[in-house]
Design a protein around this motif. Structure first.
Motif, PDB file in Angstrom:
ATOM      1  N   HIS A 541       0.844  -1.199   0.000  1.00  0.00           N
ATOM      2  CA  HIS A 541       0.000   0.000   0.000  1.00  0.00           C
ATOM      3  C   HIS A 541       0.874   1.242   0.000  1.00  0.00           C
ATOM      4  O   HIS A 541       1.844   1.331   0.763  1.00  0.00           O
ATOM      5  N   ALA A 596      -1.995   0.352  -4.609  1.00  0.00           N
ATOM      6  CA  ALA A 596      -2.283  -0.691  -3.624  1.00  0.00           C
ATOM      7  C   ALA A 596      -2.784  -1.912  -4.379  1.00  0.00           C
ATOM      8  O   ALA A 596      -3.929  -1.937  -4.844  1.00  0.00           O
ATOM      9  N   ARG A 649      -8.766   0.242   0.925  1.00  0.00           N
ATOM     10  CA  ARG A 649      -8.410   0.133   2.349  1.00  0.00           C
ATOM     11  C   ARG A 649      -7.613   1.338   2.838  1.00  0.00           C
ATOM     12  O   ARG A 649      -7.423   1.502   4.035  1.00  0.00           O
ATOM     13  N   ASP A 650      -7.097   2.174   1.902  1.00  0.00           N
ATOM     14  CA  ASP A 650      -6.237   3.290   2.267  1.00  0.00           C
ATOM     15  C   ASP A 650      -7.032   4.590   2.413  1.00  0.00           C
ATOM     16  O   ASP A 650      -8.235   4.622   2.241  1.00  0.00           O
ATOM     17  N   LYS A 722      -3.543  -3.594  10.189  1.00  0.00           N
ATOM     18  CA  LYS A 722      -4.909  -4.103  10.079  1.00  0.00           C
ATOM     19  C   LYS A 722      -5.353  -4.786  11.367  1.00  0.00           C
ATOM     20  O   LYS A 722      -6.432  -4.502  11.887  1.00  0.00           O
ATOM     21  N   TYR A 734      -1.770  -0.428   6.167  1.00  0.00           N
ATOM     22  CA  TYR A 734      -2.392   0.450   5.183  1.00  0.00           C
ATOM     23  C   TYR A 734      -1.750   1.836   5.242  1.00  0.00           C
ATOM     24  O   TYR A 734      -0.956   2.128   6.147  1.00  0.00           O
TER      25      TYR A 734
END
Length: 736
Positions: A541, A596, A649-650, A722, A734
């Motif tokens: 990421h 990512a 997710r970022d 995470k 992340y």
């Protein structure tokens, strides 16, 4: 959501809007909306942020805001600029809404219901100011004026009808998609067969005598392929295209220029499924490069998390790597007590079509709580030694337990387990510990039905391509993450499979299971097929100014789940650990910014037919399983490749939701990496033979996730784990 202004105002291009809105400040941060009808909810409107529309996000991506609103599947929408959204309902009414999500309100705040029978129009779109175009079913183009367009409540009145014989109207009718940026109308025709399609621009003029498109068309994008079905513009000089929902990849491409446009970013977005419209601006700008992108208010940085420092301490060894252990339960979750357990080595199965009898490594009986333990033999058979040496010192085995219910139904439970001799390398012991975490759930005993008394015909490739797992492989975005897979999968259809415990109309999951008279013998296996499938083994990421690196070097270090077929249903029963040397290096280095993605390597999967007999040899049964075996590059194939996009997710929204104890930051120009403990477990690591399998990787000196922060000094680069703090067991980290 506040649009940012560039340091200098961009000059409108030759295709810019007329002077009616030229006095407005040029904008960045353009909201972009997608009507996603692939959702099981029946339709949803998703909001993205076009952070740098002037350059087509040449160094960035469309940012997913996470904002959604229900929008019925058979309705249609288009934007009117200034946060106004038009919706044509399936009943034919036209309604306007205001996007108030930037201030905490609804993305579809009702403004006005115009009613009417707007279903007479095949497609509708707006110029982003005071005109709406509507293509009638009879082929004519009707133009409407909008009073007070910034409110969404002004009157709509027809100002002219352009006949279907007009060249522009004929092109609009034949186009795969149509949209506008100000007074310029764009038509997209996708490529057909071996011919490329194109995007053309038609300038509209209210004052023109005769045709309102007096200058004809200009080709602005060439080489549009067969997958490209949608297009849109945030404003003059920038165009985006994407494949429509049937394509499943959802990869968006951006183009910029004043005449014939060039590709600015070939992958500016992923997972874009459905109709797309932007909140059209009359003039575009780029934000200041040292402003950290944010889809909402920038999270306060008054609290300083710790600086990220790579923990160089050694991996802990598992407490007892020299034994196999597990737990069997009944269908309702109660312990399966007092049942004989057999543990058999599985890596000895040959790759030929010969039938091989598995080697028993030990036997025991389940305890009152369903648990069991079998130590490795002091002396291993030679074939098991060779298989372990080829697998980095790790021994994969299958534990099986058999019995029958009070109603006479035979039940069988199996679970893949892993162990390593005391002399095995430290990496092998660490992999055994990781496999123990992955396989910590108890394994259920399941009914053996009559269809297991004979060999089954195997589905064709065309049939397995219809399965849920195969279709998910085509999607560009990882939507599963570590969510549990369906308990039962089909290798030929998309729908989840039902409860296998109803036998002859009776639910037997709660019946007590006792040992069988005569028991069951050793398992024999035959390899009936092999497939090389690219399997997720890592992800990196890098948001904003950072770069991501993933190393997956020198040797395999991955656990992959095993699927077992009982009757017509496939289910996961443990995992095998693959630790053999691969003699090559794969991964990616310094990818980013705004990057990512997962990383995948080729692993060979075996489809195996099991056979065993019970009741003193009177009854023979057949069962099938799918199991990973080794790293294997296909002839002429790539040693590793990028997998699914995981950029959702970022960013700031996810950072704000993350536990504060998981956060850390990376100093400008420095890096941080994970090089110990287990990665996150990917539920959708691979689809083999139409069945989805999960997997995870052990981090070590050869398998790492790294981030390198950029050199902007006025904002720190934040990361968060995470599952844990980044120096603990985060699984993956992340970026923001």
């Amino acid at each position: 959501m506040t649009a940012l202004l560039a340091g200098s105002i961009a000059v409108p291009t030759a295709l810019s809007a007329p002077t009616a809105r030229a006095a407005e400040a040029c904008r960045s941060g353009i909201p972009t909306y997608v009507h996603d009808v692939s959702s099981e909810s029946g339709g949803v409107l998703r909001k993205y942020l076009d952070w740098d529309p002037l350059t087509g996000n040449a160094a960035g991506v469309l940012l997913d805001t996470g904002e959604t609103a229900p929008l019925e599947e058979y309705s249609e929408f288009f934007t009117g600029g200034r946060g106004i959204i038009y919706v044509k309902t399936s009943e034919g009414a036209l309604k306007t809404y205001k996007d108030n999500s930037a201030t905490g309100g609804s993305m579809l705040t009702p403004v006005r219901d115009y009613g009417g029978n707007w279903n007479a129009y095949e497609r509708m779109w707006s110029t982003g100011d005071n005109r709406i175009f509507a293509l009638h079913q009879d082929g004519a183009l009707e133009v409407y004026a909008v009073a007070n367009p910034s409110s969404g409540s002004g009157a709509i009145s027809k100002v002219r009808t352009v006949p279907r014989t007009d060249p522009a109207v004929a092109a609009i009718a034949q186009a795969d998609d149509v949209w506008s940026a100000g007074q310029v109308v764009y038509t997209l025709r996708r490529g057909v067969a071996d011919r490329y399609g194109e995007v053309k621009a038609w300038r509209y003029s209210d004052s023109a005598s005769g045709s309102p498109f007096p200058n004809g068309s200009t080709t602005v994008v060439t080489r549009v392929d067969t997958k490209t079905r949608r297009g849109w513009s945030p404003g003059p000089g920038t165009i985006y295209t994407v494949g429509d929902t049937p394509d499943y990849t959802g990869i968006a491409t951006s183009y910029t220029g004043t005449a014939l446009m060039d590709i600015a970013n070939p992958e500016v977005g992923a997972g874009i499924y459905g109709d797309v419209h932007a909140d059209i601006a009359s003039c575009l700008a780029s934000p200041s490069p040292d402003i950290k992108p944010s889809v909402g208010p920038v999270p306060p940085q008054t609290e300083t998390p710790p600086k990220a420092v790579t923990d160089g301490s050694p991996d802990p060894s598992p407490q007892n790597p020299t034994q196999f252990s597990g737990e069997f339960v009944l269908g309702d979750g109660r312990p399966a007590a007092g049942l004989p357990v057999r543990v058999e080595a599985v890596d000895v199965t040959s790759e030929s079509t010969d039938e091989v009898q598995l080697i028993t490594l030990g036997t025991t009986v389940t305890a009152s709580d369903g648990t069991w333990t079998v130590p490795l033999p002091a002396t291993l058979p030679e074939s098991v030694k060779r298989a372990a040496a080829d697998n980095g010192g790790i021994i994969n085995a299958m534990a099986s337990v058999n019995g029958k219910t009070s109603s006479g139904h035979m039940m069988r439970g199996t679970h893949m387990v892993t162990a390593a001799p005391a002399t095995a390398p430290a990496t092998a012991r660490a992999l055994v510990a990781a496999a123990a975490e992955d396989g910590s759930e108890p394994s259920k005993m399941r009914p053996i039905t009559d269809d297991l008394r004979k060999e089954q015909a195997q589905p064709t490739v065309a049939q397995t391509n219809l399965s849920w797992a195969s279709r998910d492989e085509q999607v560009s975005v990882d939507t599963l993450g570590d969510k549990p897979l369906p308990e039962y999968q089909s290798d030929t259809v998309r729908e989840p499979q039902g409860d296998p415990y109803v036998v002859d109309g009776v639910d037997i999951k709660s019946l007590i299971v006792t040992p069988m008279d005569g028991g069951c013998d050793k398992t024999s296996e035959t390899v009936i097929g092999t497939q090389i499938k690219y399997t997720t083994v890592a992800e990196g990421h890098a948001y904003w100014d950072a770069k991501a690196t993933v190393d997956y070097d020198s040797k395999l270090s991955t656990s992959v789940e095993v699927a077992v077929k009982t009757g017509t249903k496939w289910t996961i029963e443990g995992s095998v650990t693959l630790g053999s040397a691969i003699g090559t290096a794969t991964g990616y280095s310094n990818r980013g910014p705004y990057f990512a993605k997962q990383w995948k390597v080729p692993i060979e999967y075996k489809k195996i037919k099991e056979k065993w007999t019970c009741n003193y040899g009177r009854d023979t049964y057949y069962r099938y399983k799918i199991m990973g075996s080794k790293y294997k590059v296909p002839f002429g194939g790539v040693v590793g490749k990028s997998g699914k996009d995981v950029s959702s997710r970022d960013g700031d929204v996810n950072y704000s939701k993350s536990p504060k104890t998981h956060r850390a930051w990376v100093e400008a120009g420095s890096y941080f990496q994970i090089s110990k403990n287990r990665s996150t477990k990917w539920s959708g690591a691979v689809s083999a033979y139409g069945v989805k399998l999960g997997g995870s990787t052990q981090y070590d000196r050869d398998h790492k996730q790294r981030i390198t922060a950029g050199n902007y000094k006025n904002a720190r680069h934040d990361i968060w784990g995470k599952n844990d703090r980044v120096s603990g067991k985060p699984g993956v980290f992340y970026s923001y």
